[in-house]
Design an enzyme around this catalytic site. Sequence first.
Site, short mmCIF file in Angstrom:
data_model
loop_
_atom_site.label_atom_id
_atom_site.label_comp_id
_atom_site.label_asym_id
_atom_site.label_seq_id
_atom_site.Cartn_x
_atom_site.Cartn_y
_atom_site.Cartn_z
CG ASP A 1 -0.25 0.19 2.52
OD1 ASP A 1 0.65 -0.63 2.82
OD2 ASP A 1 -0.58 1.13 3.27
CD GLU B 1 4.04 1.34 7.13
OE1 GLU B 1 4.71 1.80 8.08
OE2 GLU B 1 3.82 1.99 6.07
#
Length: 466
Positions: free
Chosen positions: A93, A167
Amino acid sequence: MTPQQNLADAVRELMPRARADLADLVAFASVADPRQYPVEECEGAARWVADAFAAEGLRDVRLLDTPDGTQSVYGELPGPEGAPTVLLYSHYDVQPPLDEAAWTSPPFTLTERGGRWYGRGAADCKGNVLMHLTALRALRAVHGGAGDGAAGAGLPVGLKVVVEGSEERGTGGLERYAEAHPELLAADAVVIGDTGNFAPGLPTATASLRGSTTVEVSVSTLAGNLHSGQFGGAAPDALTALVRLLGTLHDEHGATTVAGLAADQRWDGVAYPEEQFRADAGVLDGVGLVGTGEVADRLWARPSVTVLGIDCPPVVGATASVQARARALVSLRVPPGVGARAAQDALVAHLEAAAPWGARVEVVRGGTGDPFRADTGGPAYAAMGTALREAYGREMVLAGEGGSIPLCNTLRRLYPRAELVLVGVEEPLTAIHGIDESVDPVELERMSLAEALFLRGYAAAWHAAR
């Protein structure tokens, strides 16, 4: 030809493939926030990562549905009997691209310019995903495949890989999944591929991370907005009150001054020369740095407050009004040795006590992540130091990192005997989280070689230390 030269040649030959794969992965707008980008972008990136690691011979490759609604990728390769296990970590991500129009080239199109590869996630952290993949591909190329598990890829270790999907949002999905399935990520050494070298060409392991917390502070002064000509000068303006309140979080030098929170700690590792920092940070000519003490003290050993955003009328369309309410999002980075919750308590108490003119202040707490300090005296650090020296021709240095990786403390709590080694491709020129993020392909090549050398050499250091 030595085994090291074989690996170096293999990595070099793999770099065109690494660039093509990084372009494919960067093309996914995998911002883990469905309010900004379709969830299918993250799902597509997760499938791409899973397919890529499965193609390199990893077994039991699967998508983990984590409690925050995102997916992490997991895979493994069994090692020889009695061998240590290495866990490779990264995340797919990315941060949102901010103002896409401000990018020199489209953020989700990998573009080569001036010898660097530009795109959102090119370094943080899709470049590190490619570091892991390229290291494994090089080992397979030299040792003839992974048909017999990790040993078939030249690995005298067991291998696990986990690539996180949230994250950057800090919603803790993988942490909570690991807590519920503690056997899954158990390892003797964990390579956290989410940091980088202190400077390009200077091999670096990150020895500490600051923790973080956020609060949302709202100021109210009036029942409603008022005409600034009719009431201004006596009516308390909430936006001005908020600005004054936020101003109490720094002294005249710009150093953080949260009541009850120490801000005089010192960093005892590699120094960060001021001129190098000014260049790395792009500080404008004539603009001074904030804070006191050495630059490394301010970045890695002391707390820092940043105002991330303010809700107030925009300049275009603003009316001549005294504001009744204003709101800000405040971030506090917390150095090792200070608990994030205790630091948040101090920040909340400071804001509640410092309101000017009796303004009403409401503080809503955000999440917290504790700081992290690595134990750098074990066999994993010794093996990584050797690998980086062979890849770069220079000794490894230890540096701090002002950012946070919440999973580190979860892994330390779950596996207290595991060594966590933080490395990666995110040197200062990568501009992670900013406009025109990029990766230096030379760094990607060298770090991929270093990781391959580490995977091949760690077991000997581990056995020698037992």
